[in-house]
Design a protein around this motif. Structure first.
Motif, PDB file in Angstrom:
ATOM      1  N   ARG A 100     -23.255 -29.817 -15.254  1.00 55.75           N
ATOM      2  CA  ARG A 100     -23.720 -30.762 -14.235  1.00 55.75           C
ATOM      3  C   ARG A 100     -25.113 -30.454 -13.711  1.00 55.75           C
ATOM      4  NH1 ARG A 100     -18.537 -32.866 -10.686  1.00 55.75           N
ATOM      5  NH2 ARG A 100     -17.217 -33.208 -12.505  1.00 55.75           N
ATOM      6  N   ARG A 101     -25.617 -29.284 -13.987  1.00 61.11           N
ATOM      7  CA  ARG A 101     -26.929 -28.864 -13.475  1.00 61.11           C
ATOM      8  C   ARG A 101     -26.986 -28.957 -11.970  1.00 61.11           C
ATOM      9  NH1 ARG A 101     -29.828 -28.211 -17.864  1.00 61.11           N
ATOM     10  NH2 ARG A 101     -29.274 -29.441 -19.705  1.00 61.11           N
ATOM     11  N   ILE A 102     -25.953 -28.472 -11.326  1.00 61.41           N
ATOM     12  CA  ILE A 102     -25.907 -28.449  -9.868  1.00 61.41           C
ATOM     13  C   ILE A 102     -25.942 -26.976  -9.452  1.00 61.41           C
ATOM     14  CG2 ILE A 102     -24.467 -28.913  -7.853  1.00 61.41           C
ATOM     15  CD1 ILE A 102     -23.336 -31.323  -9.326  1.00 61.41           C
ATOM     16  N   GLY A 103     -26.755 -26.648  -8.455  1.00 61.62           N
ATOM     17  CA  GLY A 103     -26.791 -25.288  -7.952  1.00 61.62           C
ATOM     18  C   GLY A 103     -25.761 -25.124  -6.848  1.00 61.62           C
ATOM     19  N   MET A 104     -25.212 -23.897  -6.714  1.00 62.21           N
ATOM     20  CA  MET A 104     -24.223 -23.717  -5.653  1.00 62.21           C
ATOM     21  C   MET A 104     -24.321 -22.324  -5.061  1.00 62.21           C
ATOM     22  SD  MET A 104     -20.310 -24.911  -5.628  1.00 62.21           S
ATOM     23  CE  MET A 104     -19.249 -24.666  -4.218  1.00 62.21           C
ATOM     24  N   VAL A 105     -24.193 -22.257  -3.745  1.00 64.19           N
ATOM     25  CA  VAL A 105     -24.152 -20.977  -3.034  1.00 64.19           C
ATOM     26  C   VAL A 105     -22.833 -20.936  -2.275  1.00 64.19           C
ATOM     27  CG1 VAL A 105     -25.272 -19.503  -1.342  1.00 64.19           C
ATOM     28  CG2 VAL A 105     -26.657 -20.992  -2.795  1.00 64.19           C
ATOM     29  N   PHE A 106     -22.111 -19.815  -2.419  1.00 60.24           N
ATOM     30  CA  PHE A 106     -20.778 -19.706  -1.836  1.00 60.24           C
ATOM     31  C   PHE A 106     -20.812 -18.956  -0.506  1.00 60.24           C
ATOM     32  CE2 PHE A 106     -20.223 -20.356  -6.294  1.00 60.24           C
ATOM     33  CZ  PHE A 106     -19.090 -21.139  -6.414  1.00 60.24           C
ATOM     34  N   GLN A 107     -19.648 -18.929   0.150  1.00 64.29           N
ATOM     35  CA  GLN A 107     -19.525 -18.183   1.413  1.00 64.29           C
ATOM     36  C   GLN A 107     -19.903 -16.726   1.228  1.00 64.29           C
ATOM     37  OE1 GLN A 107     -15.838 -18.453   3.526  1.00 64.29           O
ATOM     38  NE2 GLN A 107     -15.756 -20.653   3.276  1.00 64.29           N
ATOM     39  N   GLU A 108     -19.409 -16.127   0.127  1.00 62.20           N
ATOM     40  CA  GLU A 108     -19.764 -14.760  -0.183  1.00 62.20           C
ATOM     41  C   GLU A 108     -20.894 -14.814  -1.198  1.00 62.20           C
ATOM     42  OE1 GLU A 108     -15.743 -14.516  -2.296  1.00 62.20           O
ATOM     43  OE2 GLU A 108     -17.059 -13.183  -3.421  1.00 62.20           O
ATOM     44  N   PRO A 109     -21.704 -13.761  -1.312  1.00 61.64           N
ATOM     45  CA  PRO A 109     -22.827 -13.825  -2.246  1.00 61.64           C
ATOM     46  C   PRO A 109     -22.371 -14.000  -3.697  1.00 61.64           C
ATOM     47  CG  PRO A 109     -23.064 -11.963  -0.741  1.00 61.64           C
ATOM     48  CD  PRO A 109     -21.699 -12.525  -0.523  1.00 61.64           C
ATOM     49  N   ALA A 110     -21.201 -13.433  -4.047  1.00 62.62           N
ATOM     50  CA  ALA A 110     -20.673 -13.541  -5.418  1.00 62.62           C
ATOM     51  C   ALA A 110     -21.702 -13.127  -6.449  1.00 62.62           C
ATOM     52  CB  ALA A 110     -20.158 -14.964  -5.702  1.00 62.62           C
ATOM     53  N   LEU A 111     -22.410 -12.020  -6.171  1.00 59.97           N
ATOM     54  CA  LEU A 111     -23.347 -11.499  -7.166  1.00 59.97           C
ATOM     55  C   LEU A 111     -22.567 -10.718  -8.209  1.00 59.97           C
ATOM     56  CD1 LEU A 111     -26.185 -10.256  -4.796  1.00 59.97           C
ATOM     57  CD2 LEU A 111     -25.956 -12.461  -5.947  1.00 59.97           C
ATOM     58  N   PHE A 112     -23.049 -10.742  -9.453  1.00 62.91           N
ATOM     59  CA  PHE A 112     -22.362  -9.997 -10.512  1.00 62.91           C
ATOM     60  C   PHE A 112     -22.679  -8.520 -10.319  1.00 62.91           C
ATOM     61  CE2 PHE A 112     -23.794 -14.106 -12.419  1.00 62.91           C
ATOM     62  CZ  PHE A 112     -22.597 -14.744 -12.194  1.00 62.91           C
ATOM     63  N   PRO A 113     -21.665  -7.680  -9.990  1.00 62.93           N
ATOM     64  CA  PRO A 113     -21.958  -6.307  -9.596  1.00 62.93           C
ATOM     65  C   PRO A 113     -22.513  -5.465 -10.743  1.00 62.93           C
ATOM     66  CG  PRO A 113     -19.606  -6.809  -9.371  1.00 62.93           C
ATOM     67  CD  PRO A 113     -20.263  -8.031  -9.899  1.00 62.93           C
ATOM     68  N   ASN A 114     -22.292  -5.892 -11.978  1.00 62.68           N
ATOM     69  CA  ASN A 114     -22.748  -5.095 -13.116  1.00 62.68           C
ATOM     70  C   ASN A 114     -24.163  -5.444 -13.540  1.00 62.68           C
ATOM     71  OD1 ASN A 114     -21.420  -7.577 -13.772  1.00 62.68           O
ATOM     72  ND2 ASN A 114     -21.643  -7.059 -15.926  1.00 62.68           N
ATOM     73  N   ARG A 115     -24.792  -6.408 -12.861  1.00 60.71           N
ATOM     74  CA  ARG A 115     -26.153  -6.796 -13.221  1.00 60.71           C
ATOM     75  C   ARG A 115     -27.110  -6.475 -12.089  1.00 60.71           C
ATOM     76  NH1 ARG A 115     -26.296 -10.681 -17.395  1.00 60.71           N
ATOM     77  NH2 ARG A 115     -24.200 -10.858 -18.224  1.00 60.71           N
ATOM     78  N   THR A 116     -28.368  -6.246 -12.450  1.00 65.84           N
ATOM     79  CA  THR A 116     -29.380  -6.015 -11.423  1.00 65.84           C
ATOM     80  C   THR A 116     -29.630  -7.310 -10.671  1.00 65.84           C
ATOM     81  OG1 THR A 116     -31.138  -6.626 -12.935  1.00 65.84           O
ATOM     82  CG2 THR A 116     -30.546  -4.296 -12.869  1.00 65.84           C
ATOM     83  N   VAL A 117     -30.398  -7.194  -9.597  1.00 68.36           N
ATOM     84  CA  VAL A 117     -30.779  -8.383  -8.827  1.00 68.36           C
ATOM     85  C   VAL A 117     -31.483  -9.377  -9.746  1.00 68.36           C
ATOM     86  CG1 VAL A 117     -32.337  -9.193  -7.028  1.00 68.36           C
ATOM     87  CG2 VAL A 117     -30.870  -7.221  -6.606  1.00 68.36           C
ATOM     88  N   GLY A 118     -32.441  -8.859 -10.550  1.00 66.28           N
ATOM     89  CA  GLY A 118     -33.161  -9.733 -11.472  1.00 66.28           C
ATOM     90  C   GLY A 118     -32.213 -10.352 -12.498  1.00 66.28           C
ATOM     91  N   GLY A 119     -31.268  -9.543 -12.981  1.00 67.12           N
ATOM     92  CA  GLY A 119     -30.293 -10.046 -13.950  1.00 67.12           C
ATOM     93  C   GLY A 119     -29.437 -11.148 -13.359  1.00 67.12           C
ATOM     94  N   ASN A 120     -29.114 -11.031 -12.067  1.00 68.91           N
ATOM     95  CA  ASN A 120     -28.360 -12.071 -11.390  1.00 68.91           C
ATOM     96  C   ASN A 120     -29.179 -13.359 -11.292  1.00 68.91           C
ATOM     97  OD1 ASN A 120     -25.598 -11.663  -9.919  1.00 68.91           O
ATOM     98  ND2 ASN A 120     -26.566  -9.646 -10.003  1.00 68.91           N
ATOM     99  N   VAL A 121     -30.429 -13.206 -10.855  1.00 68.91           N
ATOM    100  CA  VAL A 121     -31.257 -14.398 -10.633  1.00 68.91           C
ATOM    101  C   VAL A 121     -31.535 -15.101 -11.961  1.00 68.91           C
ATOM    102  CG1 VAL A 121     -33.492 -15.217  -9.806  1.00 68.91           C
ATOM    103  CG2 VAL A 121     -32.256 -13.465  -8.532  1.00 68.91           C
TER     104      VAL A 121
END
Lengths: 357, 552
Positions: A100-121
């Motif tokens: 759908r090409r829709i961006g979403m931000v959740f209540q919790e950050p839900a960052l992938f803990p095994n990836r760096t910040v850059g890897g997440n972005v």
């Protein structure tokens, strides 16, 4: 109710757009039941391109379900979701969330803990761009330049939520959904991020739907505010529409503090316990008029008796009764009255609205 | 100085001694005969069996990791129907001891067995050796990985996967880039458990004639005790090392993002049919096939009768004596185990520190040592010691002691949680009301601990009932359990008899497993994870004490 084919595969992905403005979002007649309870009872919404809609409502009103239906994380039982001219959810079509090409931000950050910040972005970007200027740009946008190599666990809660925002923005979606993104943060941090999100969404030019149960947040972030009560949209409008011209008694009492005073209406004027009040919509006979506490001025001497004073510091609420009906009146600072004093009340606000009881 | 505390500590230490005994004995005995140890380790009496143990262990662990992880993902994350029922069925192969699985495989392919008679296949392939051991052990051990991965997936925040989908990744990519990295620790822990199970296994490799370390230890024990003891030490060191590794890895807390609610279902689409086929095949081979084969032989045996009047086939009443023996020795073992570990649990929970950890670690070490090795150490120890200790050889007290040493850790884990679950304030309150120490213990502690202790005792009961090698080596002449009966009948190729005893054993094991392992696990899955809790809340009891890893 129509039955939907499970995950129709024929639906193509939403095409990429070159248009820098946001998408338009249309929701029509959306219905959803969860565990036999109707959660969405026919939702209609129109979000113009490039604007922010704040979806306000008490917890359990269905606002998160509505957002998940728009995202494709939940499948509606009936109704349409249309992005630009593209039906992403309808009787014959269900586009998977990843298409759908829709961006979403959740209540919790839900960052992938095994990836760096850059890897997440960079996670949502094409392979060739997963590290490099696009990631840096997105991080710079949220004020986190130079954190790309760090692990998410080393960041504070507020920073993590910024990374989540950068991750959603990096793919440059033309529609962004935010599901109470600040609810897990402390109050001062929330206030900071609110202003920042407003600025970021404007800079990105994206259309956004922002879910919150906090009226202040909804008013600050939303160009338009949609109030949702019990699975229905109770009112959509600008913040001052909702506050000054509520569409129903429920809206009036949910949005801010309100006196509902009995009155006798005659056309565009009503006679209330606090005097004559002009009406924005003509009415006749016995009505209830919505009167905001700050729209009443109090003076020494009159026929109302001060029952109690709620002192908040920057302002105070005088609880009194006028001709047998309780009235709340808000004044700046500490009022020059005490419990038991006689005071006079006068309406000083804009034209208000009346409902038949 | 508080003499009472010293007394409690001394008691806990004294009770821990038996758990260290087998390993200490192996060390001393080998140290006294370094030449024998050296010659045993330096020639291929060691190398061959060791390599076979490791190859079997690693390949079964890998296969079980793949099967268990895939099954867990299908059940936890996709749009398959009746996923709770699948989860339940996928756990059930736990109830089949490895030697029963091996008997079923051999009996299926034996002349006159299910494959020949029903499927009409005349050519019977050779099922013994590596292939047979690999198949049987993989099918019976994948549930360990399945349970651990399921528990991990339950605590994984759905928002992670939803974020990945919203960022444009397809479900399979989300699985490989988000889910798998998060579940890696659980997969590894499960694979280590399986590896330990396989290198400790005696029953399956012995029946299927694959010469691993356990088989060499067993066959050398009479004619070449020096080699047997040297190999026991090698196996013991590996097993204890694996458990130490597993405990260290599980101590690294899993940081959990919090969010309640159901996770996103992955639509399988065209993969739905292969997915169902995979689950049906897995459960069919691991659970239905062994039971069907055993039922086939049992029913045919009971219908045809036997010329041998001493056979259970001719006289089904012969089942009663081994059944009672199994039940009796298991109940006694469970009670003794609880009594022995309770002071250790009190000491390690109420006064945490180095000593308490060392005591608990020793008990877990007794559990890590393969049952065959533990039993053999007791055999050699009693045989080489004159006097009253020597007289214990092949008596019921020694058998119970060996069981307790081998399974005590299961009771200890439960007892530690039970002790930790008593609010310290309650003890204070009772004390202020002037209750005497013993009356406080009986009136406050015991009732609160009872459910936990009962669960611990149950786990010991279950493992003891299925235990084979210790019983084989230490049981007094004439004392027979269901496991022994299965074993003896299988060695004589009397599959009708073996099948009848095996089915009864599996039935008992199934009932106990249901109440002790499966039901608590399912219950914890049905509860939504509480905001902000660590993963331990949703783990099945298996991580706290690895029930059932017993060398069978």
């Amino acid at each position: 109710m129509e039955s939907f084919p499970p995950h129709v595969e024929m639906c193509p992905a939403v095409p990429t757009r070159s248009d820098p403005r946001g998408s338009t979002l249309t929701v029509h007649g959306l219905e959803r039941q969860l565990g036999g309870n109707p959660v969405l009872r026919g939702i209609d919404l129109d979000v113009p391109a490039g604007t922010v809609l704040a979806l306000l409502g008490p917890s359990g009103c269905g606002k998160t379900t509505l957002l998940r239906c728009i995202a494709g994380l939940d499948e509606p039982d009936a109704g349409l979701v249309v992005v630009d001219d593209f039906t992403v959810s309808g009787p014959e079509c269900f586009v998977a969330p990843e298409k759908r090409r829709i961006g979403m931000v959740f209540q919790e950050p839900a960052l992938f803990p095994n990836r760096t910040v850059g890897g997440n972005v960079g996670y949502g970007l094409p392979r060739s761009e997963r590290s490099g200027p696009r990631v840096e740009r997105a991080l710079a946008l949220v004020g986190l330049t130079g954190t790309a190599e760090r692990m998410p666990a080393t960041l504070s809660g507020g920073q993590q939520q910024r990374v989540a925002l950068a991750r959603a923005l990096a793919a440059e979606p033309s529609l962004i959904l935010l599901d109470e993104p600040f609810s897990a943060l402390d109050a001062p941090l929330r206030a900071d991020l609110r202003g920042e999100v407003r600025r970021l969404l404007a800079a990105a030019g994206a259309t956004a739907v922002f879910v919150t149960h906090d009226q202040e947040e909804a008013f600050l972030v939303g160009d338009q505010v949609a109030l949702m009560l019990d699975g229905r949209i109770a009112q959509v409008g600008t913040p001052d529409d909702l506050y000054e011209r509520p569409a129903s008694r429920e809206v009036a009492t949910f949005v801010g503090d309100a006196n509902l005073l009995p009155a006798e209406a005659d056309g565009d004027v009503a006679l209330t316990p606090v005097g004559r009040v002009r009406l924005a919509r003509p009415a006749h006979g016995r009505v209830e008029v919505v009167i905001r506490p700050e729209c009443i001025a109090a003076c020494v001497g009159g026929d109302s008796i001060v029952e109690r004073i709620e002192y908040y510091g920057h302002d105070a609420v005088i609880v009194t009764s006028s001709r047998g009906c309780p009235v709340r009146c808000r004044v700046m600072g500490r009022p020059p009255f005490d419990t038991g004093d006689r005071i006079g009340l006068e309406y000083v606000g804009e034209p208000s609205v009346a409902f038949t009881p | 100085m508080n003499w009472r505390a010293v007394g409690a500590t001394a008691l806990a230490v004294a009770l821990t001694v038996p758990f260290a005994l087998p390993f200490a004995y192996l060390l001393i005995r080998n140290a006294r005969d370094l030449g024998g140890l050296w010659s045993a380790l330096s020639d291929d009496r060691l190398v061959g069996p060791l390599m076979r143990s490791l190859v079997l262990g690693v390949s079964v662990a890998l296969a079980a990791a793949v099967l268990g992880t895939l099954a867990a993902w299908l059940v936890a994350r996709t749009d398959l129907r009746a996923r709770r029922a699948w989860a339940l069925l996928l756990c059930l192969p736990l109830v089949i001891p490895s030697f029963v699985g091996a008997v079923a495989l051999i009996a299926a392919f034996a002349p006159g067995g299910l494959v020949e008679q029903v499927l009409g296949i005349g050519f019977l392939p050779e099922v013994s050796g590596f292939t047979g051991a690999f198949v049987v052990l993989t099918l019976l051990t994948y549930p360990y990985v399945f349970l651990l991965v399921m528990a991990r997936l339950r605590t994984l925040s759905p928002a992670l996967e939803e974020s990945a989908r919203m960022l444009g990744r397809r479900p399979m990519q989300v699985f490989t880039t988000v889910v798998l990295p998060q579940a890696r620790a659980a997969v590894a822990a499960g694979a280590l458990l399986v590896f330990l199970y396989v290198i400790s296994d005696f029953g399956a490799v012995q029946l299927l004639r694959y010469d691993t370390l356990t088989r060499a230890i067993y066959s050398d024990r009479l004619l070449d005790p020096t080699t047997s003891i040297a190999l026991s030490l090698v196996l013991g060191v590996i097993a204890v090392g694996v458990v130490a590794l597993e405990r260290r890895s599980s101590r690294v807390g899993l940081r959990d993002q919090r969010r309640v609610g159901a996770s996103l279902e992955v639509p399988l689409g065209a993969w739905r049919v292969p997915a169902y086929l995979f689950l049906v095949l897995l459960i069919g081979l691991a659970l239905v096939a062994p039971i069907a084969v055993l039922a086939f032989w049992a029913i045919r045996g009971l219908a045809n009768g036997s010329v041998d009047s001493a056979s259970v086939v001719a006289d089904p009443g012969l089942i009663v004596q081994p059944l009672l023996s199994t039940a009796g020795i298991s109940v006694v073992t469970a009670l003794v185990a609880i009594l022995i570990v309770l002071p250790i649990a009190y000491r390690s929970v109420r006064r945490p520190g180095r000593l308490g950890e060392a005591l608990a670690g020793t008990v877990v070490g007794g559990f890590a040592l393969p049952g065959l090795v533990t039993a053999l150490a007791f055999v050699f120890f009693t045989l080489s010691t004159p006097g009253p200790l020597g007289a214990l050889y092949q008596t019921l007290p020694l058998l119970v002691l060996a069981y307790v040493v081998h399974h005590g850790a299961l009771a200890l884990g439960a007892a530690q949680s039970a002790v930790a679950g008593i609010p310290a304030r309650l003890d204070d309150a009772a004390r202020i009301m002037g209750r005497h120490r013993i009356r406080r213990f009986a009136g406050v502690d015991v009732p609160l601990m009872l459910p936990g202790l009962a669960a611990g005792a149950g786990l010991v009961l279950l493992s003891t009932a299925k235990e084979l090698p210790a019983t084989l080596l230490l049981a007094p002449p004439g004392f027979s359990t269901l496991a022994i009966e299965v074993w003896q009948a299988a060695e004589l190729a009397a599959y009708e008899e073996a099948a009848i005893f095996a089915l009864v054993l599996v039935a008992i094991s199934a009932v106990l497993t249901w109440f002790l392992v499966v039901r608590p696990a399912l219950r914890s899955w049905s509860q939504t994870p509480v905001t902000g809790t660590s993963s331990t809340g949703a783990d099945p009891p298996i991580t706290s004490g690895h029930p059932e890893v017993s060398a069978s």
